[in-house]
Design a protein around this motif. Structure first.
Motif, mmCIF file in Angstrom:
data_model
loop_
_atom_site.group_PDB
_atom_site.id
_atom_site.type_symbol
_atom_site.label_atom_id
_atom_site.label_comp_id
_atom_site.label_asym_id
_atom_site.label_seq_id
_atom_site.Cartn_x
_atom_site.Cartn_y
_atom_site.Cartn_z
ATOM 1 N N PRO A 384 0.835 -1.205 0.000
ATOM 2 C CA PRO A 384 0.000 0.000 0.000
ATOM 3 C C PRO A 384 0.869 1.253 0.000
ATOM 4 N N LEU A 386 1.480 4.162 1.362
ATOM 5 C CA LEU A 386 1.076 4.935 2.530
ATOM 6 C C LEU A 386 2.283 5.572 3.197
ATOM 7 N N LEU A 431 -9.212 2.597 3.728
ATOM 8 C CA LEU A 431 -9.330 4.038 3.529
ATOM 9 C C LEU A 431 -10.261 4.550 4.605
ATOM 10 N N ILE A 437 -7.123 11.150 -1.262
ATOM 11 C CA ILE A 437 -6.753 10.040 -2.134
ATOM 12 C C ILE A 437 -5.818 10.567 -3.220
ATOM 13 N N ARG A 441 -2.536 6.133 -4.434
ATOM 14 C CA ARG A 441 -3.543 5.449 -3.620
ATOM 15 C C ARG A 441 -4.734 5.049 -4.484
ATOM 16 N N TRP A 444 -3.832 1.977 -6.390
ATOM 17 C CA TRP A 444 -3.769 0.827 -5.496
ATOM 18 C C TRP A 444 -5.176 0.352 -5.125
#
Length: 465
Positions: A384, A386, A431, A437, A441, A444
């Motif tokens: 992810p 992040l 989320l 976003i 993201r 993904w």
């Protein structure tokens, strides 16, 4: 009578390997099973003086809670009848005041997100190590958590740290080391130990969070003991200086004023079973069987998750080119019910008293499943995209209540999420409301949509700005 008809049928699948851990009654705490054989009206009672409740100072419930707090080495203990979810929320509200920031792992259960909303808290989410071969988040190391806390503190003070251990799949990290890192920054630790009520009950299992120094620990007695669904415990560690009044205030806000006497009895009976010689022998036999099952499956070439709980078996079916969701559908048609299907693995709860014939029947079913669905080409999963730590750009409650607009995931880049994106089970949000976003993201999330068919839509709700 659709629901009643289903429950009255009483059909037993070939291999029920799902929660509750009592395995459709096989592993129920004996005294609880005895109670259930009585007329239901005999035990469906209110908070009579001789019974009391979790927040009463007298009565059988109060006496039972004091007894088990002492036996388990807790400063105090409370029974819960709204599951681990309700107790996690109450504990969170005990630790933090409106406006406070709380540090939470990305694999948090969504009930903690709801607790942040109810308590007007700012969730600070931290990223976790990721395994591309299984698609799973892994436990953080103490060094990782140290970096996370430093990064989070750079943006302001924190009220508490939340940890999840064991994970849904039975992964346990260096819990004592993680708690020591948080305490080194004078931060209390709330431990979501919903899947580990039996930890520390056998020398082959990791120690419990209470013995590792956690301030507050929440356990679910239906996930790792012989209790009924919704029976749970909140324990305060012996070293915690949090006033009991703060904890009981949170419980008052979020627990029912009419707790089920049956579920309260389930809490006590489950603890009694875990502590009894009979219960320890049953757990030991289950652990023996779990270890033998692993050995047999590995001998046949199955790739299994290297976890720390022998009663949670996770087949990394991605190694055979199989989606866990497809494998689950195939097995369900043949009477084998797993606990948790995910894109990269399929997890089974063996329970405190595994089904008869498990050592023969599950390997046989998995062999057939692999033969029917396997491609031989291993699947891989992308990490992810992040940051190490992140907070919602817009306050959680404000974003969740905002006027939503439904847009395709492909057009979501740059928008603010207006709802959680949360495949179920286990209820871990990919989320959360208020997160921006970005393009990475969004891409993904489109990939996740393909990996979770029927559980993630190809659209997402975003806030109108």
């Amino acid at each position: 009578m659709v629901l009643l008809k289903q429950l009255l049928q009483g059909r037993r699948p070939a291999l029920p390997l799902h929660l509750p851990a009592h395995g459709r009654g096989r592993g129920l705490a004996p005294e609880l099973a005895r109670l259930l054989r009585l007329s239901p009206g005999a035990w469906d009672l209110p908070e009579l003086p001789q019974i009391g409740g979790p927040l009463e100072s007298s009565g059988a419930v109060a006496e039972s809670q004091r007894l088990w707090a002492e036996r388990l080495g807790a400063r105090q203990l409370w029974y819960g009848v709204n599951g681990a979810s309700g107790l996690l929320q109450a504990a969170l509200l005990a630790l933090a005041a409106p406006g406070d920031r709380v540090l939470l792992p990305r694999n948090l259960h969504r009930s903690l997100l709801h607790g942040c909303l109810l308590g007007q808290l700012e969730p600070v989410l931290f990223d976790l190590p990721f395994d591309p071969s299984s698609g799973l988040w892994l436990p953080p190391s103490p060094q990782h958590l140290q970096a996370v806390i430093q990064a989070a503190l750079a943006d302001g003070p924190l009220a508490a740290v939340v940890l999840v251990s064991p994970s849904y799949q039975g992964l346990v990290g260096d819990l004592a080391g993680l708690i020591a890192v948080a305490h080194g920054q004078q931060l209390p630790v709330l431990l979501d130990e919903a899947h580990g009520a039996h930890l520390g009950c056998d020398g082959r299992l990791p120690p419990s969070g209470l013995s590792c120094g956690a301030d507050l620990v929440v356990q679910s007695l239906q996930k790792a003991a012989g209790g009924l669904a919704q029976s749970a415990l909140l324990l305060q560690g012996p070293g915690s200086d949090l006033p009991a009044a703060s904890i009981e205030r949170g419980l008052l806000w979020l627990q029912t004023s009419s707790p089920s006497a049956l579920l309260l009895a389930s809490c006590e009976a489950s603890l009694q079973q875990l502590a009894s010689g009979r219960g320890r022998a049953q757990l030991s036999r289950a652990l023996d069987l779990g270890e033998e099952l692993r050995a047999r499956l590995r001998a046949e070439g199955f790739v299994l998750l290297e976890n720390q709980d022998p009663l949670r078996l996770s087949w990394i079916c991605a190694a055979d080119g199989i989606s866990g969701l497809e494998a689950d559908d195939w097995l369900l048609e043949r009477g084998v019910i797993a606990e948790l299907p995910e894109p990269g693995c399929l997890s089974f709860c063996l329970g405190s008293r595994p089904p008869r014939g498990l050592l023969r029947r599950l390997p046989q079913a998995l062999r057939r499943c692999r033969g029917a669905l396997g491609s031989g080409a291993a699947l891989r999963f992308s990490r992810p995209p992040l940051p190490l730590v992140a907070s919602p750009e817009r306050p959680l409650a404000e974003a969740w209540r905002a006027t939503p607009e439904v847009v395709p995931l492909a057009a979501a880049a740059g928008r603010l999420a207006a709802e959680p994106l949360c495949p179920y089970p286990p209820g871990i949000p990919l989320l959360i409301p208020g997160e921006r976003i970005d393009s990475a993201r969004a891409l993904w999330l489109q990939e996740q949509c393909q990996l979770w068919p029927d559980q993630i839509a190809d659209t997402v709700k975003v806030a109108v700005e």
